[in-house]
Design an enzyme around this catalytic site. Sequence first.
Site, PDB file in Angstrom:
ATOM      1  N   HIS A 170       3.460   5.729  -3.573  1.00  7.61           N
ATOM      2  CA  HIS A 170       3.398   4.632  -4.131  1.00  7.61           C
ATOM      3  C   HIS A 170       2.917   4.476  -5.683  1.00  7.61           C
ATOM      4  O   HIS A 170       2.182   4.172  -6.181  1.00  7.61           O
ATOM      5  CB  HIS A 170       2.120   3.932  -3.396  1.00  7.61           C
ATOM      6  CG  HIS A 170       2.450   3.371  -2.060  1.00  7.61           C
ATOM      7  ND1 HIS A 170       1.503   3.479  -0.994  1.00  7.61           N
ATOM      8  CD2 HIS A 170       3.690   3.333  -1.362  1.00  7.61           C
ATOM      9  CE1 HIS A 170       2.099   3.083  -0.046  1.00  7.61           C
ATOM     10  NE2 HIS A 170       3.205   2.860   0.000  1.00  7.61           N
ATOM     11  N   GLU A 187       1.936   5.119   6.895  1.00  6.70           N
ATOM     12  CA  GLU A 187       1.254   6.166   7.420  1.00  6.70           C
ATOM     13  C   GLU A 187       0.823   5.737   8.698  1.00  6.70           C
ATOM     14  O   GLU A 187       0.814   6.495   9.623  1.00  6.70           O
ATOM     15  CB  GLU A 187       0.213   6.604   6.270  1.00  6.70           C
ATOM     16  CG  GLU A 187      -0.436   7.637   7.072  1.00  6.70           C
ATOM     17  CD  GLU A 187      -1.642   8.129   6.132  1.00  6.70           C
ATOM     18  OE1 GLU A 187      -2.762   8.585   6.958  1.00  6.70           O
ATOM     19  OE2 GLU A 187      -1.569   8.154   5.100  1.00  6.70           O
ATOM     20  N   CYS A 190      -9.123  12.701   4.381  1.00  6.85           N
ATOM     21  CA  CYS A 190      -8.338  13.596   3.144  1.00  6.85           C
ATOM     22  C   CYS A 190      -9.295  13.997   2.289  1.00  6.85           C
ATOM     23  O   CYS A 190     -10.001  13.285   1.621  1.00  6.85           O
ATOM     24  CB  CYS A 190      -7.021  12.951   2.775  1.00  6.85           C
ATOM     25  SG  CYS A 190      -6.506  13.524   1.228  1.00  6.85           S
TER      26      CYS A 190
END
Length: 402
Positions: A96, A187, A288
């Site tokens: 992005h 996602e 993450c």
Amino acid sequence: MDTKAFKRALQHSENYHRRGFGHQEEVATQLHSEYQSGLIQEIRDNNYTLTRGNVTIRLAEAFGFCWGVERAVAMAYETRKHFPLEKIWITNEIIHNPSVNQRLREMQVGFIPVEAGQKDFSMVQSGDVVILPAFGASVQEMQLLNDKSCKIVDTTCPWVSKVWNTVEKHKKVDCTSIIHGKYKHEETIATSSFAGKYLIVLNLQEAEYVADYILNGGNREEFLAKFSKACSPGFDPDKDLEKVGIANQTTMLKGETEQIGKLFEHTMMKKYNPGELNQHFQSFNTICDATQERQDAMLELVEEKLDLMIVIGGFNSSNTSHLQEIAVERELPSYHIDSVERILSADSIEHCQLNGNIEISNQWLPDEKIVVGITSGASTPDKVVEDVIKKIFELKQSPVTV
């Protein structure tokens, strides 16, 4: 469909590529020249601080390109070098960031068009090369491309793949995956395609609504209307919430994902009993590292005495918007921009609000001596951050040399 078996078969196909093509050194040189910044390195080396005239810049100690993003962009560049004449497509933005995606367009990489909210793969031909972006692609898209005999270059971030493995584990024990994410985000669309039964919750508030339904029941029609676009086909809240597992979109706020996990753990203990918890609840750490590091660094930065905050990243970047959220929660004047062009003048700046609206604010840059905090999302090159810093110095008439 046995998604795990399909993915395994695809990965053993000669048309599937998940590693580079041997052009790493050449690509690394190109990426460095296009995206790296000597000024940013200077600021890093100077304890993340740079003062010029009456402006002090304070950089977050973790920001910008993460390893997964660097890997995806590098693989896209390698793909173009390895297939110099073939038609190359990408199923979505590679990351992005508008400047990176524009660079791929300049390299004659075609983006799959979207018509009425649906991707149109009709122009993709057998033998074409198709890149799957860092966010991944749905199993249905992979199957379609495989059936077309396309060469598939998979740049999916390993952290995203880890989430897919988690929902596969949920499915194996007939557990509904509760996914903390945005149901429209590519996602989360990909992750849900690997799940069996699933329910997507945007935030803690929605999770609390679900937890209350588990404990106390409620209006079934209201529940299904509320999550009509965020649950698996045929979802039944009266049956499909007896066993739940937690997963997440990797770019969501770490603290909120953890809160949601704890909420459902306590809910299932209360609904059943602690001794039966493992039969009704599953949780694996799918947060993450890069997202967590950038959020932690932002939390540290906003504790300092700042006059304003600039958050740089794509307007559709989830991890960037969550960095902005941290500043907004502390009522710190903060502006989310995606490029230096959004800084219109010393008086006007065009920026994205948390609700997604673009607005122009005036009198954003104080006249006096100032300290500006700066961070950027995991899809933002250092060069873009450099451009913004130089623009602020220019507007404040504080020259900078590198």
